[in-house]
Write a protein that holds these residues in place. Structure first.
Motif, short mmCIF file in Angstrom:
data_model
loop_
_atom_site.label_atom_id
_atom_site.label_comp_id
_atom_site.label_asym_id
_atom_site.label_seq_id
_atom_site.Cartn_x
_atom_site.Cartn_y
_atom_site.Cartn_z
N PRO A 210 -32.59 -17.76 -68.16
CA PRO A 210 -32.88 -17.72 -69.60
C PRO A 210 -34.28 -17.15 -69.79
O PRO A 210 -35.14 -17.25 -68.90
CB PRO A 210 -32.80 -19.19 -70.02
N SER B 188 -28.52 -19.94 -76.48
CA SER B 188 -29.46 -18.98 -77.06
C SER B 188 -29.87 -19.46 -78.44
O SER B 188 -29.06 -19.97 -79.22
CB SER B 188 -28.80 -17.60 -77.17
N THR C 219 -29.88 -16.68 -73.27
CA THR C 219 -29.26 -16.84 -71.97
C THR C 219 -29.01 -15.42 -71.44
O THR C 219 -28.94 -14.46 -72.22
CB THR C 219 -27.95 -17.62 -72.08
#
Length: 298
Positions: free
Chosen positions: A124, A154, A210
């Protein structure tokens, strides 16, 4: 869950809104009083626990690399003159794990992010835009990281803007506020006309992704301006995994336009220990002068 430890700072834009200054000078190096705008972004990343930063640059951006590189001649000069405070300021710009990647052609923000795919790998990461300087008790990037630690998804930053300004931003179509300031999102729309905007919540310059965003970017067709729009890729990603929106309620300074840059310089100058008293006196005198001129005109 993997730790968020990497950041991408896109800095490949041509800076046309600041011509002629940006003909040979990187827009990101324009100073706020005495510090380049990009240094504020790097400092926010470090305060948020980011360990490695990659700057996606372009042509005529060498000054950014030079700013964050050591300058032995300058440092020795400051040491010899016992200018320790200045030396500390200079040395702070080099104590950073900073990397550079060149975006060969200006194909849009989405393409700039995709350029850093190999650097990010399967981790990430955050994306931090240099046009937006954020102020809050907890750095906005840290706020996004905190949200990711709760959701594993996200998350991008949004902020309420005047409805007539929605055409300047990517805008979210929220479905529900799952907890204060965190929204589920139905769709993301790039620069909608105000009469078509689904909300007043505009995407501002901080994102946490992500690694699946790269697959979405690779499958995103060019959008407005024939560029790969990051907002379009986010909307595509949202079809296969949740993407949240975190509402930022701190202070945002838009330094991507001339007025915003001047305004930010004044606001920071009023808090700068070296110039604040002189600046305040100047503004007060200037205000009185303008009042007197208006009286003469009337």
């Amino acid at each position: 869950m993997k730790k968020v430890r990497k950041a991408i700072i896109p800095a490949a834009g041509l800076g046309t809104r600041f011509l002629p200054a940006t003909k040979a000078l990187a827009k990101e190096m324009l100073p706020i009083v005495d510090k380049p705008t990009i240094q504020f972004i790097v400092e926010e990343a470090r305060k948020s626990g980011i360990e490695d930063i990659v700057i996606v640059s372009g042509k005529s951006k060498r000054s950014i690399e030079d700013h964050f590189d050591s300058n032995p001649e300058l440092e020795e000069n400051l040491k010899a003159k016992h200018k320790d405070d200045m030396l500390k300021l200079v040395e702070e710009t080099t104590d950073i794990n900073l990397y550079f990647i060149r975006q060969s052609h200006p194909r849009g923000l989405g393409d700039a992010v995709l350029t850093a795919k190999a650097f990010i790998g399967d981790e990430p990461f955050v994306v931090m835009l240099g046009d937006d300087m954020m102020e809050d008790k907890v750095p906005l990037t840290q706020q996004l990281i905190n949200s990711y630690q709760d959701t594993g998804a996200s998350t991008l930053a949004v902020m309420r803007v005047p409805h007539e300004d929605t055409a300047k931003y990517g805008v979210i179509d929220p479905t529900e506020e799952i907890k204060p300031g965190l929204y589920n999102v139905n769709s993301f729309v790039e620069k909608p006309n105000p009469d078509e905007a689904p909300s007043d919540l505009a995407i501002i310059g901080r994102y946490l992704f992500t690694p699946e965003i790269f697959d979405a970017l690779e499958h995103t067709a060019p959008g407005k301006g024939n560029e790969i729009q990051l907002t379009d890729a986010i909307d595509l990603l949202n079809r296969t995994q949740r993407v949240f929106a975190h509402e930022f309620k701190g202070d945002r300074h838009d330094v991507g336009n001339k007025f915003g840059w001047i305004q930010t310089n004044i606001e920071y100058g009023l808090n700068h220990p070296e110039v604040k008293d002189h600046l305040r006196a100047y503004i007060e005198a200037l205000g009185q002068k303008l009042v007197e001129e208006d009286k003469k005109k009337s």
